[in-house]
Motif scaffolding. Structure first.
Motif, PDB file in Angstrom:
ATOM      1  N   ASN A 106     -37.794 -22.594  34.159  1.00 12.25           N
ATOM      2  CA  ASN A 106     -36.523 -22.671  34.883  1.00 12.25           C
ATOM      3  C   ASN A 106     -35.378 -22.561  33.874  1.00 12.25           C
ATOM      4  O   ASN A 106     -34.946 -23.553  33.299  1.00 12.25           O
ATOM      5  N   ARG A 107     -34.924 -21.368  33.647  1.00 13.95           N
ATOM      6  CA  ARG A 107     -33.946 -21.103  32.585  1.00 13.95           C
ATOM      7  C   ARG A 107     -32.574 -21.713  32.840  1.00 13.95           C
ATOM      8  O   ARG A 107     -31.791 -21.879  31.905  1.00 13.95           O
ATOM      9  N   ASP A 108     -32.258 -22.046  34.083  1.00 15.64           N
ATOM     10  CA  ASP A 108     -30.940 -22.594  34.414  1.00 15.64           C
ATOM     11  C   ASP A 108     -30.938 -24.118  34.528  1.00 15.64           C
ATOM     12  O   ASP A 108     -29.954 -24.710  34.964  1.00 15.64           O
TER      13      ASP A 108
ATOM     14  N   HIS B 108     -34.154 -26.973  41.039  1.00 10.19           N
ATOM     15  CA  HIS B 108     -33.556 -25.961  40.161  1.00 10.19           C
ATOM     16  C   HIS B 108     -32.817 -26.587  38.973  1.00 10.19           C
ATOM     17  O   HIS B 108     -32.498 -25.901  38.007  1.00 10.19           O
ATOM     18  N   LEU B 109     -32.545 -27.906  39.052  1.00 14.48           N
ATOM     19  CA  LEU B 109     -31.857 -28.589  37.959  1.00 14.48           C
ATOM     20  C   LEU B 109     -32.820 -29.046  36.862  1.00 14.48           C
ATOM     21  O   LEU B 109     -32.389 -29.440  35.782  1.00 14.48           O
ATOM     22  N   LEU B 110     -34.116 -28.998  37.147  1.00 15.85           N
ATOM     23  CA  LEU B 110     -35.134 -29.564  36.257  1.00 15.85           C
ATOM     24  C   LEU B 110     -36.090 -28.508  35.726  1.00 15.85           C
ATOM     25  O   LEU B 110     -36.555 -27.649  36.471  1.00 15.85           O
ATOM     26  N   HIS B 111     -36.375 -28.595  34.433  1.00 10.52           N
ATOM     27  CA  HIS B 111     -37.487 -27.824  33.876  1.00 10.52           C
ATOM     28  C   HIS B 111     -38.536 -28.815  33.391  1.00 10.52           C
ATOM     29  O   HIS B 111     -38.298 -29.576  32.449  1.00 10.52           O
ATOM     30  N   SER B 112     -39.667 -28.844  34.054  1.00  9.41           N
ATOM     31  CA  SER B 112     -40.768 -29.710  33.641  1.00  9.41           C
ATOM     32  C   SER B 112     -41.630 -28.960  32.636  1.00  9.41           C
ATOM     33  O   SER B 112     -41.970 -27.797  32.845  1.00  9.41           O
ATOM     34  N   ALA B 113     -41.953 -29.626  31.546  1.00 11.42           N
ATOM     35  CA  ALA B 113     -42.726 -28.969  30.496  1.00 11.42           C
ATOM     36  C   ALA B 113     -43.580 -30.002  29.764  1.00 11.42           C
ATOM     37  O   ALA B 113     -43.447 -31.207  29.988  1.00 11.42           O
ATOM     38  N   SER B 114     -44.439 -29.508  28.904  1.00  5.79           N
ATOM     39  CA  SER B 114     -45.281 -30.382  28.082  1.00  5.79           C
ATOM     40  C   SER B 114     -45.284 -29.849  26.657  1.00  5.79           C
ATOM     41  O   SER B 114     -45.207 -28.629  26.444  1.00  5.79           O
TER      42      SER B 114
ATOM     43  N   VAL C 229     -42.201 -23.709  21.581  1.00  3.98           N
ATOM     44  CA  VAL C 229     -40.957 -23.279  20.936  1.00  3.98           C
ATOM     45  C   VAL C 229     -40.285 -22.127  21.699  1.00  3.98           C
ATOM     46  O   VAL C 229     -39.091 -22.209  22.023  1.00  3.98           O
ATOM     47  N   PRO C 230     -41.013 -21.058  22.057  1.00  6.42           N
ATOM     48  CA  PRO C 230     -40.368 -19.992  22.844  1.00  6.42           C
ATOM     49  C   PRO C 230     -39.887 -20.478  24.209  1.00  6.42           C
ATOM     50  O   PRO C 230     -38.842 -20.035  24.695  1.00  6.42           O
TER      51      PRO C 230
ATOM     52  N   VAL D 274     -34.332 -22.415  27.514  1.00  9.46           N
ATOM     53  CA  VAL D 274     -33.598 -23.422  28.293  1.00  9.46           C
ATOM     54  C   VAL D 274     -32.759 -24.255  27.324  1.00  9.46           C
ATOM     55  O   VAL D 274     -32.744 -25.477  27.370  1.00  9.46           O
ATOM     56  N   LYS D 275     -32.056 -23.595  26.453  1.00 12.79           N
ATOM     57  CA  LYS D 275     -31.464 -24.261  25.284  1.00 12.79           C
ATOM     58  C   LYS D 275     -30.224 -25.105  25.582  1.00 12.79           C
ATOM     59  O   LYS D 275     -29.781 -25.862  24.731  1.00 12.79           O
ATOM     60  N   GLU D 276     -29.637 -24.990  26.776  1.00 14.38           N
ATOM     61  CA  GLU D 276     -28.449 -25.790  27.096  1.00 14.38           C
ATOM     62  C   GLU D 276     -28.811 -27.133  27.728  1.00 14.38           C
ATOM     63  O   GLU D 276     -27.942 -27.972  27.938  1.00 14.38           O
ATOM     64  N   ALA D 277     -30.064 -27.339  28.032  1.00 14.08           N
ATOM     65  CA  ALA D 277     -30.478 -28.538  28.774  1.00 14.08           C
ATOM     66  C   ALA D 277     -30.673 -29.753  27.866  1.00 14.08           C
ATOM     67  O   ALA D 277     -30.962 -29.621  26.677  1.00 14.08           O
TER      68      ALA D 277
END
Length: 241
Positions: free
Chosen positions: A49-51, A130-136, A171-172, A177-180
């Motif tokens: 989720n890039r935004d 859409h406000l959340l990017h879930s990752a591990s 890393v990629p 999603v670098k503004e989050a």
């Protein structure tokens, strides 16, 4: 780097069930990497989720999250476009089970919901996803002796398979999603993020280091949370001001 198409035919061969057993999913067809007792299995956690305004970063999907994601994909494959399918599967499974309630309570407690203009962070797993990017830190489920990997033994920063996953996948992913705000869940994930930041591989400005892992098995969770609550609030106030 996405691998869904490589596993699509194997997914279609799975029976449609309410819950899967390890014998259904922890198979050679879905094996991603193996090193002695350590096994990594592919799972549909590839949506980005890039935004997003917030990145919730766990250790690795556990068995519960793995089977929830597969369950969703198997039931809806062919009925949804691939990007929608993977997005919905991740939403369904991320921090799934009882752990999600703990996480939502903790995020609301530091007033993240107010900064996002929502009533509760529960909405991040619904209509405000859409406000959340879930990752591990480790995108795909990792098991030691077929039990959930907990982030410590072996260290993510010392085992070659795990470190390779961090560099090739995490890393990629974060660079998109670098503004989050990054919220690393637990000490082990904080250590990974801190190392990558020091190396200049992560450029996100706001990182809530030492955010406790929301698992009920984390006996230090409540104490650690209360001790750092003010710091977390201050970081969010600065980021969203």
């Amino acid at each position: 780097m996405f691998f869904f198409e490589n596993y699509e035919q194997s997914i279609l061969k799975l029976p449609i069930k309410e819950t899967y057993d390890k014998e259904d999913l922890m198979t050679d067809e879905f094996m991603y990497e193996k090193d002695n007792k350590l096994e990594v299995y592919w799972a549909p956690f590839e949506s980005i989720n890039r935004d997003a305004k917030v990145i919730m970063l766990g250790i690795t999907p556990g068995w519960t999250q793995m089977q929830l994601a597969y369950n969703y994909v198997r039931k809806n494959i062919g009925g949804e476009k691939t990007d929608v399918l993977l997005c919905n599967a991740k939403r369904e499974a991320s921090f799934g089970g009882l752990i999600r309630k703990n996480l939502i309570d903790m995020l609301d407690g530091i007033e993240l919901n107010k900064h996002l203009n929502i009533n509760s962070c529960a909405e991040l797993y619904g209509e405000k996803n859409h406000l959340l990017h879930s990752a591990s830190a480790l995108r795909y489920p990792v098991f030691i002796n077929r039990k959930n990997y907990t982030g410590s033994s072996p260290s993510m920063l010392k085992h070659h398979v795990l470190l390779q996953m961090i560099h090739e996948l995490l890393v990629p992913e974060l660079s998109e999603v670098k503004e989050a705000v990054i919220i690393p869940a637990g000490k082990a994930v904080s250590e990974v993020v801190r190392r990558l930041t020091e190396e200049g591989q992560i450029r996100n400005q706001t990182i809530l280091y030492n955010f406790p892992h929301p698992s009920g098995a984390n006996g230090h969770r409540k104490k650690q949370y209360e001790e750092n609550k003010g710091y977390f609030k201050e970081m969010l106030n600065t980021h969203f001001s």
